[in-house]
Design an enzyme around this catalytic site. Structure first.
Site, mmCIF file in Angstrom:
data_model
loop_
_atom_site.group_PDB
_atom_site.id
_atom_site.type_symbol
_atom_site.label_atom_id
_atom_site.label_comp_id
_atom_site.label_asym_id
_atom_site.label_seq_id
_atom_site.Cartn_x
_atom_site.Cartn_y
_atom_site.Cartn_z
ATOM 1 N N ASP A 98 79.900 36.458 17.067
ATOM 2 C CA ASP A 98 80.371 37.519 17.517
ATOM 3 C C ASP A 98 81.532 37.459 18.064
ATOM 4 O OD1 ASP A 98 80.084 39.405 19.803
ATOM 5 O OD2 ASP A 98 80.416 38.048 21.394
ATOM 6 N N ASP A 101 82.288 31.561 19.497
ATOM 7 C CA ASP A 101 80.764 31.475 19.421
ATOM 8 C C ASP A 101 80.079 31.628 17.831
ATOM 9 O OD1 ASP A 101 80.048 33.750 19.720
ATOM 10 O OD2 ASP A 101 79.955 33.506 21.394
ATOM 11 N N TYR A 250 76.532 40.068 27.999
ATOM 12 C CA TYR A 250 76.490 41.366 27.131
ATOM 13 C C TYR A 250 75.869 42.875 28.396
ATOM 14 C CZ TYR A 250 79.720 40.373 23.320
ATOM 15 O OH TYR A 250 80.942 40.428 22.997
ATOM 16 N N GLU A 491 89.679 35.038 23.382
ATOM 17 C CA GLU A 491 89.303 34.896 22.630
ATOM 18 C C GLU A 491 88.610 36.173 21.819
ATOM 19 O OE1 GLU A 491 84.661 33.457 22.263
ATOM 20 O OE2 GLU A 491 85.432 34.507 24.467
#
Length: 518
Positions: A98, A101, A250, A491
């Site tokens: 994703d 990670d 999410y 990120e």
């Protein structure tokens, strides 16, 4: 010589006749209602700035790949997660991680696939002109193979691989993972209409991509899409209601927008008017028509409005579709979305002093990039259909105004910003060096086990470059802090890469035209 001239003249005549016949067939086809899309155009000159940026952006999909790698171009990546899905007797080794990670979240991954497909459908010719279509197709295929395997039966969809809490406590390279990777699935008793419908949208959109090149695969994808949509609609419920612990990652605010989004894609893929009626009939209230929204992985309403506007733009005058009042309301709402994006409109949304559309502090680049993609697409719909004026509270705007906005957001993220930094890693002379990304931060010959946090905490730049990563982006004051623990800003996510790839593809050609989806 005379014979040669006559031959050339006859050749020219034959070519012109062939073009005329093709045009007549296309005209008759659309006039008779067999399609509602324009004849695809030929891309113009390639803008090398955006082509170069697109080549960089697409590399992040290679960085994020899971499974047994084929033709690996990222020297510090290797095979990983080969046993994903094994406990259920299915192969979930492919797909993509994703973000920084090693989770496989089905909801944003399916959205990534839908957006990659949309980009290829609209701008595949421009991608090809920039020599990047194969890269986009490779990324799409890697995700679609995963999604197909994740749907082993009508009412079962595996929506996640890995335990996010456990995963986020580890800092290690994916190639060295030894932790258990549990599976999460939705069923009639444990519904997830949002993720099932998003996956249906991905299947439908990808079926259109593959239709000209692999009809068998295309048909299989469409079959999965229709069955997933039926599952999502029949067993309604949000997956984060079913699995509340996942709302920290999410969180889906509603499943209604995904149902409309999936129905719209299925209409384009099948031509079946029942799918269009789904969006324009009793479920139209799901769209909250008249209220413009921002497009994102969570809220698909603006994307649906633009996608259905395509039908309105290119419908034959006098056809039932062209006279559909609710479909007209979708287009009016899409118009309103465009109006809030234009900086000179009276309804213009807030933007930073540097010119970035600013909606959210976390992952601040997602909304402007997604919005810029929609603006570029809408601009091309207007240009291609000949309906070239957008009215915003009495002000008139043109396709060029929308394209100018799209370019401004692309230019901002590529370095034309107060920080003078490219937020696309690997593009330009200065970009983030400490991206929050496990694989990039740990040398490839180091086995840290789960506890490699010294590589998270080091002040040194990442030893590996996460090429193509689009980081979260700046704060409201245009500032940016390049620190690895600055997750909010630094990120990168795979779905962000799909959005920026779409935007850059739209800008690659100086005269992009809308491409037929059928």
């Amino acid at each position: 010589m005379a014979n040669c001239v006559r031959c050339c003249c006859w050749l020219l005549v034959l070519m012109l006749m062939a073009l005329a016949i093709t045009a007549a067939v296309v005209f008759v086809r659309y006039k008779n209602g067999e399609g509602v899309f324009p004849f695809p155009g030929v891309p113009g000159a390639v803008d090398h700035k955006y082509a170069d940026a697109l080549a960089v952006a697409l590399q992040f999909f290679q960085v994020q790949k899971s499974g047994k790698l084929v033709n690996n171009t990222i020297h510090w990546r290797g095979d990983s997660a080969l046993d994903d899905g094994k406990e259920a007797g299915i192969d979930l080794s492919k797909g993509m991680y994703d973000a920084g990670d090693h989770m496989k979240f089905g909801f944003p991954m399916a959205f990534t696939a839908t957006m990659l497909s949309w980009s290829v459908l609209e701008y595949g010719d421009a991608m090809r002109a920039a020599d990047q279509r194969d890269s986009a197709m490779d990324a799409l295929n890697w995700i679609m193979d995963y999604l197909v395997n994740a749907h082993p039966s009508d009412d079962v969809l595996y929506i996640q691989v890995g335990d996010p809490k456990a995963d986020h406590k580890c800092w290690e390279r994916p190639e060295r993972m030894k932790e258990k990777r549990p599976l999460t699935k939705i069923t009639p008793k444990s519904p997830g209409s949002d993720v099932a419908a998003e996956t249906a949208a991905a299947m439908a959109a990808a079926s259109l991509v593959y239709k000209p090149i692999n009809k068998t695969y295309s048909s299989s994808l469409l079959d999965h899409g229709e069955r997933l949509f039926a599952f999502a609609d029949k067993h309604r419920g949000s997956y984060t209601r079913t699995f509340p612990e996942l709302s920290a990652f999410y969180n889906s605010t509603t499943y209604q927008d995904e149902l409309l989004w999936a129905a719209s894609w299925l209409y384009h893929a099948t031509g079946n008017h029942s799918y269009l009626a789904y969006a324009t009939g009793k479920n139209k209230d799901f769209a909250d028509l008249g209220n413009p929204r921002y497009f994102s992985w969570d809220d698909k309403r603006a994307g649906t409005e633009v996608l259905l506007s395509r039908v309105s733009f290119f419908a034959s005058q006098g056809s039932d579709v062209a006279q559909d009042d609710v479909l007209g309301m979708y287009k009016q709402t899409a118009d309103a979305v465009m109006c809030i994006l234009l900086p000179d409109s009276e309804t213009a949304a807030f933007r930073t002093e540097g010119g970035l559309l600013y909606v959210a502090e976390w992952n601040s680049l997602q909304h402007p990039v997604a919005s810029a993609f929609l603006a570029a697409v809408y601009s091309d719909y207007m240009q291609s259909s000949g309906k070239t004026e957008l009215s915003c509270s009495g002000q008139g705007f043109s396709p060029a105004d929308l394209r100018k906005f799209a370019k401004s957001q692309a230019d901002y993220l590529l370095g034309s910003n107060p920080m003078k930094i490219s937020y696309l890693v690997g593009y330009g002379d200065r970009y983030p060096e400490k991206v929050h990304h496990r694989g990039a931060s740990i040398p490839e010959d180091v086995d840290t086990g789960c506890d490699g946090h010294k590589w998270l905490e080091t002040s040194k730049p990442n030893p590996n470059v996460a090429t193509g990563a689009l980081v979260g982006g700046p704060y409201k004051n245009d500032s940016f802090v390049d620190e690895r623990d600055n997750v909010m800003q630094n990120e990168a996510t795979t779905y962000n890469s799909a959005l920026v790839a779409g935007l850059l593809s739209a800008l690659v050609s100086t005269t992009s035209l809308a491409r037929s989806l059928s």
